[in-house]
Design a protein around this motif. Structure first.
Motif, short mmCIF file in Angstrom:
data_model
loop_
_atom_site.label_atom_id
_atom_site.label_comp_id
_atom_site.label_asym_id
_atom_site.label_seq_id
_atom_site.Cartn_x
_atom_site.Cartn_y
_atom_site.Cartn_z
N LEU A 9 -38.96 38.92 -96.22
CA LEU A 9 -39.36 37.15 -95.18
C LEU A 9 -39.85 37.99 -93.97
N CYS A 10 -39.11 38.50 -93.35
CA CYS A 10 -39.23 38.45 -91.49
C CYS A 10 -40.70 39.18 -91.50
N LEU A 11 -41.13 40.49 -92.36
CA LEU A 11 -42.74 40.64 -92.23
C LEU A 11 -43.31 39.50 -92.63
N GLY A 12 -43.44 38.57 -93.41
CA GLY A 12 -44.39 37.20 -93.70
C GLY A 12 -44.23 36.33 -92.51
N LEU A 13 -42.69 36.54 -92.30
CA LEU A 13 -43.41 35.25 -90.95
C LEU A 13 -43.58 35.50 -89.78
N SER A 14 -43.19 36.65 -89.80
CA SER A 14 -44.20 37.44 -88.51
C SER A 14 -45.52 37.81 -88.85
N LEU A 15 -46.50 37.27 -90.35
CA LEU A 15 -47.58 37.14 -90.10
C LEU A 15 -47.97 36.46 -89.45
N LYS A 21 -51.20 32.31 -84.17
CA LYS A 21 -51.76 32.95 -82.52
C LYS A 21 -53.16 32.65 -82.87
N LYS A 22 -53.97 33.63 -84.37
CA LYS A 22 -56.05 33.62 -83.92
C LYS A 22 -56.61 32.12 -83.89
N ASN A 23 -55.12 30.91 -84.53
CA ASN A 23 -55.86 29.44 -84.43
C ASN A 23 -55.53 28.67 -83.33
N GLU A 24 -55.00 29.06 -82.31
CA GLU A 24 -54.63 28.45 -81.40
C GLU A 24 -55.83 28.73 -79.81
N MET A 25 -56.00 27.95 -78.99
CA MET A 25 -56.89 27.63 -78.85
C MET A 25 -56.51 27.78 -77.22
N LEU A 26 -57.62 29.07 -76.76
CA LEU A 26 -57.07 29.67 -75.79
C LEU A 26 -57.61 29.61 -75.01
N PRO A 27 -56.49 29.32 -73.45
CA PRO A 27 -56.97 28.03 -71.85
C PRO A 27 -58.28 29.31 -70.89
N VAL A 56 -57.92 41.97 -72.52
CA VAL A 56 -58.90 41.23 -73.12
C VAL A 56 -60.81 41.94 -72.66
N THR A 57 -61.73 40.64 -73.68
CA THR A 57 -62.83 41.26 -73.26
C THR A 57 -63.44 39.77 -72.77
N PHE A 58 -64.49 40.36 -71.39
CA PHE A 58 -64.76 39.00 -70.57
C PHE A 58 -66.15 39.14 -70.90
N VAL A 102 -56.41 40.03 -81.14
CA VAL A 102 -55.55 39.05 -81.58
C VAL A 102 -56.96 37.88 -81.86
N SER A 103 -57.54 36.96 -81.48
CA SER A 103 -58.33 36.38 -81.39
C SER A 103 -59.44 36.30 -81.59
#
Length: 135
Positions: A9-15, A21-27, A56-58, A102-103
Motif C-alpha cells: 500500500l505504501c509503495l503504491g501510494l508513493s508511486l 508530480k509528473k503532471n504538475e506544471m513547473l513554475p 535540472v536541465t536548462f 522526474v517530470s
C-alpha cells in the motif's frame, strides 16, 4: 500478511505521488543578463537562468529563431549561458525553461529578456536589422 499489505500500500501510494508530480506544471524560471542586457559589438554576456529546483536541465531559446536552442545540465538552481562575440543579428528576445529528472517536461518559459547589441555606427542599441536614414 498485514505487513506485506501495508508495504505494498505504501509503495503504491508513493508511486501514485510520483505520477502526480509528473503532471504538475513547473513554475517559471527567471532569466537575467550579466553584466547587462546592453552589450558592446563583439562583446560577451552571460544569460543566467534560475529555477526553484536542483538537478535540472536548462534550455535557452530565442523568440525570433525557433532553431536556436542551447541546453545545459546543472546540479544547482541555475545555469549560465555564455554568449560571445555578439553581432547585431544576435539581438532579440531570449527565454529559458527547465525540466527535472522526474517530470521530463519543460517548465513554463521565463519572462522574455530583450538583449541589445550596440552597432559600430552610432554606439546605440540596434535591433537585429541595420537602421535606415529617412530622406
Amino acid at each position: 500478511m498485514l505487513t506485506e499489505f501495508l508495504s505494498l500500500l505504501c509503495l503504491g501510494l508513493s508511486l501514485g505521488f510520483e505520477d502526480e508530480k509528473k503532471n504538475e506544471m513547473l513554475p517559471k524560471p527567471t532569466l537575467s543578463a550579466l553584466p547587462s542586457n546592453m552589450v558592446e559589438h563583439r562583446g560577451n554576456v552571460s544569460l543566467r537562468c534560475q529555477s526553484h529546483f536542483q538537478n535540472v536541465t536548462f534550455m535557452l531559446g530565442k523568440l525570433q529563431d525557433s532553431g536556436y536552442r542551447q541546453e545545459q545540465r546543472s546540479t544547482g538552481h541555475e545555469a549560465e549561458f555564455l554568449l560571445t562575440h555578439l553581432e547585431p543579428k544576435d539581438a532579440g528576445m531570449y527565454f529559458c525553461a527547465y525540466k527535472t529528472m522526474v517530470s521530463q517536461e519543460w517548465s513554463e518559459e521565463s519572462e522574455h529578456l530583450w538583449l541589445q547589441v550596440k552597432d559600430n555606427d552610432d554606439g546605440r542599441g540596434a535591433p537585429a536589422a541595420k537602421k535606415c536614414k529617412i530622406i
